[in-house]
Enzyme design. Sequence first.
Site, PDB file in Angstrom:
ATOM      1  N   THR A  45     -18.921  13.897  11.782  1.00 19.99           N
ATOM      2  CA  THR A  45     -19.987  12.893  11.737  1.00 19.99           C
ATOM      3  C   THR A  45     -20.204  12.247  13.099  1.00 19.99           C
ATOM      4  OG1 THR A  45     -19.386  12.391   9.450  1.00 19.99           O
ATOM      5  CG2 THR A  45     -20.744  10.783  10.592  1.00 19.99           C
ATOM      6  N   TYR A 108     -26.326  15.961  -0.360  1.00 23.89           N
ATOM      7  CA  TYR A 108     -27.712  16.041  -0.808  1.00 23.89           C
ATOM      8  C   TYR A 108     -27.878  16.723  -2.160  1.00 23.89           C
ATOM      9  CZ  TYR A 108     -32.759  16.226  -0.825  1.00 23.89           C
ATOM     10  OH  TYR A 108     -34.069  16.048  -1.186  1.00 23.89           O
ATOM     11  N   TYR A 134     -12.756  16.401   3.491  1.00 23.81           N
ATOM     12  CA  TYR A 134     -13.371  15.194   4.028  1.00 23.81           C
ATOM     13  C   TYR A 134     -14.229  14.545   2.951  1.00 23.81           C
ATOM     14  CZ  TYR A 134     -16.239  12.420   7.363  1.00 23.81           C
ATOM     15  OH  TYR A 134     -16.883  11.415   8.042  1.00 23.81           O
ATOM     16  N   ARG A 139     -21.936   8.891   3.164  1.00 26.88           N
ATOM     17  CA  ARG A 139     -22.786   9.855   3.874  1.00 26.88           C
ATOM     18  C   ARG A 139     -23.305  10.960   2.951  1.00 26.88           C
ATOM     19  NH1 ARG A 139     -24.054   9.272   9.634  1.00 26.88           N
ATOM     20  NH2 ARG A 139     -22.491   7.861  10.470  1.00 26.88           N
ATOM     21  N   LYS A 162      -9.010  13.668   4.485  1.00 23.87           N
ATOM     22  CA  LYS A 162      -9.599  12.545   5.207  1.00 23.87           C
ATOM     23  C   LYS A 162     -10.377  11.722   4.191  1.00 23.87           C
ATOM     24  CE  LYS A 162     -12.834  11.155   8.853  1.00 23.87           C
ATOM     25  NZ  LYS A 162     -13.838  11.583   9.851  1.00 23.87           N
ATOM     26  N   ILE A 204      -8.090   9.499  11.041  1.00 28.19           N
ATOM     27  CA  ILE A 204      -9.027  10.317  11.821  1.00 28.19           C
ATOM     28  C   ILE A 204     -10.081   9.338  12.290  1.00 28.19           C
ATOM     29  CG2 ILE A 204     -10.637  12.259  11.835  1.00 28.19           C
ATOM     30  CD1 ILE A 204      -8.904  13.594   9.719  1.00 28.19           C
TER      31      ILE A 204
END
Length: 300
Positions: A45, A108, A134, A139, A162, A204
């Site tokens: 990201t 999405y 992740y 997001r 993460k 992270i």
Amino acid sequence: MDLGRVATAMITPFHDNGAINYEVAERIIEHLISNGTDSIVVCGTTGETPTLSISEKRAFINFTIKKVNKRIPVIAGVGYNDTAYTIEATKVVEAFGADGIMVVAPFYNKPNQRGIYAHFEAVANTTDLPIVVYNVPGRTGVNITADTTIALSKIPNIRIVKEASGSLEQMTEILRGVPDDTFVYSGDDALTLPLVSIGGRGVISVASHVIGNEMQEMIRAYEEGRHKVAQSYHQAILPLAKQLFVDPNPVPVKYALSKLGFPVQHVRLPLVGLLEEDKKNYDKIWEEFEEKVQEIKSHS
């Protein structure tokens, strides 16, 4: 694989014309290795990956792997909302010599938990590389639940998580259910010490671009039983970590790096630069942070 305590999700620097600035990228790599970074995550990201073309992503990952030259692990961000593309990208970075891959939850299209599991399982079945799961629902629009993460940890090459859900409760559930050889990292700088205190491995990080050594000192102090020192570092870091997310990441951290002499303020649209007011606020918080760190060092 062990990413260490502090991994850095590295920015992508750009020239004025928007092209990737490889000269500055090399300087940043050396800066990170010298200032508390145990491993590098490239094209995540923070690297503005959504605005990089496929060829740019691959070239930048390959460049980073070569410049690091096995001094520390390099994890390549290959996650996408298309499983077939993620598998293809995995094969490419494996050939480059990546030490592992980071795969984000498909965004999405918002799969259910069975779809999320199937996505990661399909990728894991095509590679022997360690996979970082992740989870960043802010997001992606989907949360990888603790139960799904625990199920994924039974796949041999999925041993790193993460967690950027912001939920210590979810992190606790994960830590309680995964094997002992699974490392859980915070994806939020502000939750580094709280996660370590409940059994997490580290972070992270975005903030480690500018305070990698201080984050290492905080974790080291906690591990050594110097809990008051660790608490003091956490309290000093928290306002700075919050300011680094006052605008969409990586806009603030690019400004922060520019204050250290790196010409990296350019971001690609639709991101835009910091307002002058936010720059002044960061400068003030940075000065206060430096003063607090000096005070901590003088008393420890």
